[in-house]
Design a protein around this motif. Structure first.
Motif, PDB file in Angstrom:
ATOM      1  N   GLY A  37     104.330  48.907  18.472  1.00  0.00           N
ATOM      2  CA  GLY A  37     104.294  50.368  18.437  1.00  0.00           C
ATOM      3  C   GLY A  37     102.907  50.892  18.155  1.00  0.00           C
ATOM      4  O   GLY A  37     101.926  50.367  18.652  1.00  0.00           O
ATOM      5  N   ILE A  38     102.852  51.914  17.332  1.00  0.00           N
ATOM      6  CA  ILE A  38     101.592  52.554  16.965  1.00  0.00           C
ATOM      7  C   ILE A  38     101.437  52.491  15.456  1.00  0.00           C
ATOM      8  O   ILE A  38     102.375  52.790  14.715  1.00  0.00           O
ATOM      9  N   GLU A  39     100.255  52.111  15.004  1.00  0.00           N
ATOM     10  CA  GLU A  39      99.975  52.019  13.573  1.00  0.00           C
ATOM     11  C   GLU A  39      99.061  53.170  13.161  1.00  0.00           C
ATOM     12  O   GLU A  39      98.079  53.472  13.838  1.00  0.00           O
ATOM     13  N   LEU A  40      99.419  53.808  12.047  1.00  0.00           N
ATOM     14  CA  LEU A  40      98.625  54.892  11.491  1.00  0.00           C
ATOM     15  C   LEU A  40      98.068  54.464  10.145  1.00  0.00           C
ATOM     16  O   LEU A  40      98.776  53.848   9.344  1.00  0.00           O
ATOM     17  N   SER A  41      96.830  54.804   9.888  1.00  0.00           N
ATOM     18  CA  SER A  41      96.220  54.581   8.583  1.00  0.00           C
ATOM     19  C   SER A  41      96.079  55.957   7.945  1.00  0.00           C
ATOM     20  O   SER A  41      95.373  56.826   8.461  1.00  0.00           O
ATOM     21  N   ILE A  42      96.780  56.159   6.814  1.00  0.00           N
ATOM     22  CA  ILE A  42      96.895  57.485   6.217  1.00  0.00           C
ATOM     23  C   ILE A  42      96.391  57.470   4.783  1.00  0.00           C
ATOM     24  O   ILE A  42      96.709  56.560   4.010  1.00  0.00           O
ATOM     25  N   TYR A  43      95.628  58.498   4.444  1.00  0.00           N
ATOM     26  CA  TYR A  43      95.234  58.747   3.062  1.00  0.00           C
ATOM     27  C   TYR A  43      96.117  59.885   2.577  1.00  0.00           C
ATOM     28  O   TYR A  43      96.084  60.987   3.112  1.00  0.00           O
ATOM     29  N   CYS A  44      96.925  59.621   1.578  1.00  0.00           N
ATOM     30  CA  CYS A  44      97.935  60.550   1.093  1.00  0.00           C
ATOM     31  C   CYS A  44      97.470  61.225  -0.187  1.00  0.00           C
ATOM     32  O   CYS A  44      97.020  60.558  -1.108  1.00  0.00           O
ATOM     33  N   GLN A  45      97.611  62.540  -0.243  1.00  0.00           N
ATOM     34  CA  GLN A  45      97.256  63.306  -1.430  1.00  0.00           C
ATOM     35  C   GLN A  45      98.521  64.003  -1.931  1.00  0.00           C
ATOM     36  O   GLN A  45      98.865  65.087  -1.480  1.00  0.00           O
ATOM     37  N   PRO A  46      99.248  63.393  -2.874  1.00  0.00           N
ATOM     38  CA  PRO A  46     100.491  63.981  -3.371  1.00  0.00           C
ATOM     39  C   PRO A  46     100.236  65.129  -4.352  1.00  0.00           C
ATOM     40  O   PRO A  46      99.146  65.267  -4.896  1.00  0.00           O
ATOM     41  N   GLY A  47     101.265  65.964  -4.536  1.00  0.00           N
ATOM     42  CA  GLY A  47     101.184  67.053  -5.495  1.00  0.00           C
ATOM     43  C   GLY A  47     100.438  68.278  -4.998  1.00  0.00           C
ATOM     44  O   GLY A  47      99.976  69.090  -5.797  1.00  0.00           O
ATOM     45  N   ALA A  48     100.325  68.454  -3.696  1.00  0.00           N
ATOM     46  CA  ALA A  48      99.622  69.610  -3.131  1.00  0.00           C
ATOM     47  C   ALA A  48     100.563  70.812  -3.049  1.00  0.00           C
ATOM     48  O   ALA A  48     101.773  70.689  -3.229  1.00  0.00           O
ATOM     49  N   LYS A  49     100.013  71.967  -2.741  1.00  0.00           N
ATOM     50  CA  LYS A  49     100.832  73.177  -2.621  1.00  0.00           C
ATOM     51  C   LYS A  49     101.712  73.135  -1.387  1.00  0.00           C
ATOM     52  O   LYS A  49     102.852  73.591  -1.426  1.00  0.00           O
ATOM     53  N   VAL A  50     101.166  72.631  -0.286  1.00  0.00           N
ATOM     54  CA  VAL A  50     101.934  72.520   0.958  1.00  0.00           C
ATOM     55  C   VAL A  50     101.663  71.166   1.599  1.00  0.00           C
ATOM     56  O   VAL A  50     100.594  70.585   1.411  1.00  0.00           O
ATOM     57  N   HIS A  55      90.615  57.383   7.566  1.00  0.00           N
ATOM     58  CA  HIS A  55      92.069  57.524   7.510  1.00  0.00           C
ATOM     59  C   HIS A  55      92.438  58.976   7.806  1.00  0.00           C
ATOM     60  O   HIS A  55      91.666  59.884   7.496  1.00  0.00           O
ATOM     61  N   LEU A  56      93.617  59.197   8.333  1.00  0.00           N
ATOM     62  CA  LEU A  56      94.139  60.546   8.493  1.00  0.00           C
ATOM     63  C   LEU A  56      94.554  61.029   7.109  1.00  0.00           C
ATOM     64  O   LEU A  56      95.340  60.369   6.430  1.00  0.00           O
ATOM     65  N   LYS A  57      94.040  62.171   6.670  1.00  0.00           N
ATOM     66  CA  LYS A  57      94.342  62.668   5.322  1.00  0.00           C
ATOM     67  C   LYS A  57      95.463  63.700   5.402  1.00  0.00           C
ATOM     68  O   LYS A  57      95.354  64.698   6.118  1.00  0.00           O
ATOM     69  N   ILE A  58      96.529  63.431   4.653  1.00  0.00           N
ATOM     70  CA  ILE A  58      97.690  64.314   4.615  1.00  0.00           C
ATOM     71  C   ILE A  58      97.966  64.696   3.166  1.00  0.00           C
ATOM     72  O   ILE A  58      98.058  63.830   2.297  1.00  0.00           O
ATOM     73  N   SER A  59      98.096  65.997   2.925  1.00  0.00           N
ATOM     74  CA  SER A  59      98.499  66.453   1.595  1.00  0.00           C
ATOM     75  C   SER A  59     100.013  66.635   1.598  1.00  0.00           C
ATOM     76  O   SER A  59     100.588  67.103   2.577  1.00  0.00           O
ATOM     77  N   LEU A  60     100.653  66.223   0.507  1.00  0.00           N
ATOM     78  CA  LEU A  60     102.109  66.306   0.377  1.00  0.00           C
ATOM     79  C   LEU A  60     102.482  67.103  -0.859  1.00  0.00           C
ATOM     80  O   LEU A  60     101.837  66.988  -1.892  1.00  0.00           O
ATOM     81  N   GLN A  61     103.556  67.881  -0.764  1.00  0.00           N
ATOM     82  CA  GLN A  61     104.035  68.652  -1.904  1.00  0.00           C
ATOM     83  C   GLN A  61     104.619  67.759  -2.990  1.00  0.00           C
ATOM     84  O   GLN A  61     104.477  68.058  -4.171  1.00  0.00           O
ATOM     85  N   GLY A 118     100.842  49.891   1.169  1.00  0.00           N
ATOM     86  CA  GLY A 118     100.374  51.042   0.420  1.00  0.00           C
ATOM     87  C   GLY A 118     101.462  51.740  -0.368  1.00  0.00           C
ATOM     88  O   GLY A 118     101.352  52.926  -0.661  1.00  0.00           O
ATOM     89  N   GLN A 119     102.504  51.021  -0.715  1.00  0.00           N
ATOM     90  CA  GLN A 119     103.632  51.599  -1.450  1.00  0.00           C
ATOM     91  C   GLN A 119     103.159  52.347  -2.704  1.00  0.00           C
ATOM     92  O   GLN A 119     103.641  53.430  -2.991  1.00  0.00           O
ATOM     93  N   ALA A 120     102.216  51.777  -3.449  1.00  0.00           N
ATOM     94  CA  ALA A 120     101.740  52.389  -4.687  1.00  0.00           C
ATOM     95  C   ALA A 120     100.285  52.834  -4.584  1.00  0.00           C
ATOM     96  O   ALA A 120      99.603  53.001  -5.588  1.00  0.00           O
ATOM     97  N   SER A 121      99.806  53.047  -3.369  1.00  0.00           N
ATOM     98  CA  SER A 121      98.412  53.423  -3.143  1.00  0.00           C
ATOM     99  C   SER A 121      98.344  54.739  -2.376  1.00  0.00           C
ATOM    100  O   SER A 121      99.306  55.139  -1.732  1.00  0.00           O
ATOM    101  N   LYS A 122      97.196  55.392  -2.435  1.00  0.00           N
ATOM    102  CA  LYS A 122      97.010  56.604  -1.638  1.00  0.00           C
ATOM    103  C   LYS A 122      96.760  56.258  -0.171  1.00  0.00           C
ATOM    104  O   LYS A 122      97.026  57.060   0.706  1.00  0.00           O
ATOM    105  N   VAL A 123      96.237  55.066   0.088  1.00  0.00           N
ATOM    106  CA  VAL A 123      95.989  54.617   1.457  1.00  0.00           C
ATOM    107  C   VAL A 123      97.209  53.831   1.932  1.00  0.00           C
ATOM    108  O   VAL A 123      97.602  52.847   1.321  1.00  0.00           O
ATOM    109  N   LYS A 124      97.802  54.292   3.027  1.00  0.00           N
ATOM    110  CA  LYS A 124      99.045  53.696   3.523  1.00  0.00           C
ATOM    111  C   LYS A 124      98.907  53.319   4.992  1.00  0.00           C
ATOM    112  O   LYS A 124      98.204  53.987   5.742  1.00  0.00           O
TER     113      LYS A 124
END
Length: 98
Positions: free
Chosen positions: A12-25, A35-41, A73-79
């Motif tokens: 398939g397709i693999e994505l490398s994501i930098y996750c920023q939890p606790g954001a407003k939106v 990495h693709l940076k995504i903020s999560l609520q 990346g279960q416990a990391s910001k980079v997934k």
């Protein structure tokens, strides 16, 4: 040109994501160190941010959540996420534009 955070694999397709939890939106912010940076609520507690990320990607890409797998990346910001769906790189790029 294909960005560094998007890679075609045998399954398939693999994505490398930098996750920023606790954001407003929840939204795509841009890129961070290739990495693709995504903020999560959702906060990064009790696996809630990981679940929220998979649900959010499912909605954005319009594919079932069961076809989206967290590889590392279960416990990391980079997934590393793998999409096991009949989806093109172009569709992913269009759906995940900042």
């Amino acid at each position: 040109m294909t960005p560094h955070w998007l890679k075609q694999t045998d399954v398939g397709i693999e994505l490398s994501i930098y996750c920023q939890p606790g954001a407003k939106v929840s939204k795509i912010v841009g890129t961070h160190d290739g990495h693709l940076k995504i903020s999560l609520q959702q906060p990064a507690m009790d696996n809630r941010a990981n679940e929220a990320l998979l649900q959010w990607l499912s909605k954005q890409l319009r594919i079932p959540q069961r076809q989206i797998h967290l590889i590392s990346g279960q416990a990391s910001k980079v997934k590393r996420i793998e999409l096991w769906a009949p989806i093109s790189k172009e569709h992913v790029l269009e759906s995940l534009k900042p």
